[in-house]
Write an enzyme that holds these catalytic residues in place. Structure first.
Site, mmCIF file in Angstrom:
data_model
loop_
_atom_site.group_PDB
_atom_site.id
_atom_site.type_symbol
_atom_site.label_atom_id
_atom_site.label_comp_id
_atom_site.label_asym_id
_atom_site.label_seq_id
_atom_site.Cartn_x
_atom_site.Cartn_y
_atom_site.Cartn_z
ATOM 1 N N TYR A 133 0.815 -1.213 0.000
ATOM 2 C CA TYR A 133 0.000 0.000 0.000
ATOM 3 C C TYR A 133 0.856 1.274 0.000
ATOM 4 O O TYR A 133 0.315 2.375 0.062
ATOM 5 C CB TYR A 133 -0.940 0.006 1.210
ATOM 6 C CG TYR A 133 -1.961 -1.118 1.202
ATOM 7 C CD1 TYR A 133 -2.901 -1.223 0.178
ATOM 8 C CD2 TYR A 133 -1.980 -2.078 2.208
ATOM 9 C CE1 TYR A 133 -3.838 -2.255 0.165
ATOM 10 C CE2 TYR A 133 -2.920 -3.118 2.204
ATOM 11 C CZ TYR A 133 -3.845 -3.189 1.180
ATOM 12 O OH TYR A 133 -4.764 -4.204 1.167
ATOM 13 N N HIS A 189 4.904 -6.446 -4.289
ATOM 14 C CA HIS A 189 3.490 -6.635 -4.600
ATOM 15 C C HIS A 189 2.680 -5.379 -4.371
ATOM 16 O O HIS A 189 3.049 -4.497 -3.614
ATOM 17 C CB HIS A 189 2.894 -7.781 -3.782
ATOM 18 C CG HIS A 189 2.719 -7.446 -2.334
ATOM 19 N ND1 HIS A 189 3.734 -7.547 -1.423
ATOM 20 C CD2 HIS A 189 1.662 -7.007 -1.635
ATOM 21 C CE1 HIS A 189 3.308 -7.193 -0.229
ATOM 22 N NE2 HIS A 189 2.058 -6.849 -0.325
ATOM 23 N N ASP A 234 -1.480 -11.098 8.753
ATOM 24 C CA ASP A 234 -0.611 -12.162 8.224
ATOM 25 C C ASP A 234 0.835 -11.945 8.615
ATOM 26 O O ASP A 234 1.575 -12.884 8.862
ATOM 27 C CB ASP A 234 -0.687 -12.201 6.688
ATOM 28 C CG ASP A 234 -2.075 -12.537 6.220
ATOM 29 O OD1 ASP A 234 -2.436 -13.712 6.247
ATOM 30 O OD2 ASP A 234 -2.805 -11.606 5.847
ATOM 31 N N TYR A 263 -11.290 -1.518 -0.284
ATOM 32 C CA TYR A 263 -11.346 -1.062 1.111
ATOM 33 C C TYR A 263 -10.095 -0.275 1.510
ATOM 34 O O TYR A 263 -10.088 0.376 2.549
ATOM 35 C CB TYR A 263 -11.576 -2.250 2.048
ATOM 36 C CG TYR A 263 -10.325 -2.882 2.644
ATOM 37 C CD1 TYR A 263 -9.537 -3.760 1.916
ATOM 38 C CD2 TYR A 263 -9.941 -2.586 3.956
ATOM 39 C CE1 TYR A 263 -8.405 -4.327 2.464
ATOM 40 C CE2 TYR A 263 -8.803 -3.147 4.515
ATOM 41 C CZ TYR A 263 -8.035 -4.020 3.767
ATOM 42 O OH TYR A 263 -6.902 -4.572 4.316
ATOM 43 N N ARG A 264 -9.062 -0.299 0.669
ATOM 44 C CA ARG A 264 -7.770 0.271 1.068
ATOM 45 C C ARG A 264 -6.892 0.203 -0.161
ATOM 46 O O ARG A 264 -7.082 -0.682 -1.005
ATOM 47 C CB ARG A 264 -7.207 -0.619 2.167
ATOM 48 C CG ARG A 264 -5.893 -0.243 2.780
ATOM 49 C CD ARG A 264 -5.617 -1.276 3.859
ATOM 50 N NE ARG A 264 -4.370 -1.062 4.535
ATOM 51 C CZ ARG A 264 -3.822 -1.916 5.396
ATOM 52 N NH1 ARG A 264 -4.434 -3.045 5.679
ATOM 53 N NH2 ARG A 264 -2.686 -1.659 5.997
#
Ligand code: ADP
Length: 584
Positions: free
Chosen positions: A131, A443, A193, A524-525
């Protein structure tokens, strides 16, 4: 049990190790790689000298060379740029990183930023991988490293089952804190995670974990925030002074009300939500509820042999989850997510194309797992677990070819062993392995919300797999099942040293956001690079959400100091067009 002095994050891979890392980069007189907007070098120099007066020179790092941009490992994360960059790595970068030592430092810094009209980007640890990490949306912002010096567990209250923490406390830190004090018999945390991120950063980004307390924001209770004008604010019951406090003491030294961590809402309008995924304050403390050790636990995995089982599995999940027979936040993982934790692409195939269904079947056979793998757990004394498990097995094992395993049945299955810890709140970093699916792996997360329904889930899966494959990438993803919906997390893995691979990842995410919005699916983000795009999809009634967000932003932060552009909210001084992120 109150721990007034707390701990200086001495555990695990939290702020402890980072706190003592000598800051790299230039001395305070160095020239930054990127200046803040509308700031001359002279003005920047003056700001840096003044901020060093507040926090001490040792807590100021000017990002003046490539050295700081070399930290690109989750275990040694960059504090100045996005380690998993889809733009060239110099793009999302801070001009300097400043680490406050305490609340008055934060207040001083924010006032100084207002005086100089220089933007600041607070982060806690910077492990917001996928993110944007620690990087700011506006290049050249000052990175505010909240975690380096402010890493205390301030309170663990065993009777009330809550904790109060500072920004630098990671999931590992709090877990280790409980273990070292023999409190894990009583209290569990919930972990995402990866356990190396901060509790505050993850919670205010509305991240999730996998015990019954998996919705972190739902389980927060009480915040202490420095507002854009420097005011210290406590939410909910924190608004009520503690009778034991000396009103003559500065507010940050006054103990919080004893119900601060027990009741979220207090009296009057409830404002906590405006400090999540937001740019309206700097969170300096937060309370969170801890789960009482349920007195028994059993995790399990159910494998499903066919790709097309997805529809039926999701239809089975919905009634079980909504009625809480599935007590925790379970996950339904695509085969490649598990395969990528246990190896990289080269271990399975010499192909550099997206793997075919036949190749995926071969991997499933090799690893003895399914095309879809469901990870859940039951909590409570044995009779409770037994009855829940019997319903769960009866329901899922209707799917032809499905199989039920417990961790003891598969000691060599790394994912099952790791999930066994995660679902009982034991933090890990093993899941990070899947990023190495490709060389120089990085990622992006594409994270749309889905109904818990076969039709919706299958449609999202087919669409995202198709787009990944059009770009030559493998689909890697998981459905994370909340109380009423699923966070469908698509892990877009790319090679960060290959510009073509970065472009493909950027193309996949922007294309998927547009595809999804057309079908009424929203994320959502998201990553810094696509915040504007997603914000624009939440456009009901002439962008009523955004217009309210902008009004609040401009009222609370009239100089637009804190995190401009965060989640698409731009202060009036900024033109979003100037900060468009081109596909490089
Ligand atoms: P993590 O703790 O998982 O490593 P970060 O520290 O990178 O996550 O934080 C993620 C995002 O959350 C940041 O980019 C920022 O927008 C926001 N954030 C984190 N900590 C704070 C804080 N203490 N105050 C305000 N915003 C924060």
């Amino acid at each position: 049990m109150k721990q007034p002095d707390g701990l200086q994050g001495e555990n695990g891979i939290g702020p402890s190790s980072e706190a003592f890392r000598a800051p790299e980069g230039g001395g305070i007189n160095a020239r930054p790689l990127t200046l803040p907007p509308n700031t001359t070098l002279a003005k920047f120099g003056e700001y840096i000298a003044r901020v060093a007066d507040i926090v001490g020179q040792e807590n100021v790092t000017v990002i003046s060379s490539d050295a700081e941009l070399q930290h690109d490992d989750y275990l040694d994360p960059s504090k100045a740029h996005d380690m998993f960059h889809i733009t060239p790595k110099e793009y999302f970068v801070s001009s300097a990183v400043v680490a406050p030592r305490n609340v008055p430092d934060v207040q001083g810094i924010i006032r100084l930023c207002n005086e100089f009209e220089i933007p600041i980007w607070p982060f806690s640890i910077g492990r917001n991988v996928g993110y944007g990490g620690s990087a700011p949306r506006v290049p050249g912002s000052i990175g505010l490293d909240m975690g380096r010096n402010m890493g205390k567990v301030l309170e663990v209250n065993t009777e009330g089952a809550f904790a109060v923490v500072e920004p630098g406390v990671t999931f590992m830190d709090l877990h280790n804190y409980l273990v070292e004090r023999n409190l894990r018999d009583q209290l569990w945390i919930d972990t995402p995670d990866l356990g190396g991120g901060s509790i505050i950063g993850n919670t205010i980004e509305r991240g999730v974990g996998y015990t019954p307390y998996g919705d972190h924001w739902m389980m927060h209770c009480g915040m202490e925030v420095v507002l854009p004008d420097g005011t210290l604010w406590r939410s909910g019951m924190g608004g009520l002074p503690n009778p034991k406090a000396n009103p003559k003491d500065p507010p940050h030294e006054q103990p919080w009300n004893e119900t601060f961590g027990l009741f979220n809402y207090g009296f009057g309008p409830y404002n906590d939500g405006i400090f999540t995924q937001a740019s309206l304050g700097i969170v300096v403390k937060m309370g969170l509820w801890l789960m009482v050790n349920p007195g028994g636990y059993q995790s399990y995995m159910i494998t499903f042999s066919k790709d097309k089982d997805l529809h039926q599995i999701l239809e089975i999940i919905r009634p079980l989850r909504v009625s809480m027979v599935l007590q925790n936040v379970p996950t339904l993982r695509h085969i490649l997510l598990d395969a990528a934790v246990m190896g990289n692409k080269k271990d399975y195939s010499s192909s550099d194309k997206p793997l075919t269904d036949e190749e995926l079947d071969a991997i499933a056979a090799k690893l003895n797992i399914g095309r879809w793998n469901f990870y859940g757990a039951v909590y409570g004394p044995k009779p409770v677990r037994d009855v829940l498990l019997s319903v769960i097995k009866q329901s899922f094992l209707q799917v032809p070819g499905s199989k039920y395993y417990e961790p003891n049945d598969m000691p060599d299955n790394l994912v099952l062993q790791v999930r066994d810890g995660t679902l009982q709140g034991i933090p890990t970093t093993t899941e990070l392995n899947w990023v190495s699916w490709l060389p120089n792996g990085a990622h992006l997360f594409f994270s749309p919300i889905s109904k818990v329904s076969g039709d919706d889930g299958v449609a999202q899966y087919e669409l995202s797999r198709k787009r990944c494959e059009e770009a030559g990438l493998d689909f890697i993803g998981t459905f994370v099942v909340g109380m009423r919906e699923m966070h469908h997390i698509v892990c877009i893995v790319f090679n960060r040293k290959d510009p073509e691979s970065r472009r493909k990842a950027h193309w996949v995410i922007t294309t998927l956001i547009a595809d999804a919005a057309e079908r009424g699916w929203g994320e959502y983000r998201t990553h810094l690079a696509v915040m504007d795009q997603i914000a624009n999809t939440y456009s009901f009634n002439d962008n009523a959400q955004m217009r309210l967000n902008e009004k609040i932003k401009n009222a609370l932060d009239p100089k637009g100091i804190i995190s401009p552009g965060k989640n698409g909210v731009w202060p009036k001084q900024y033109n979003a067009e100037d900060y468009k992120v081109p596909m490089h």
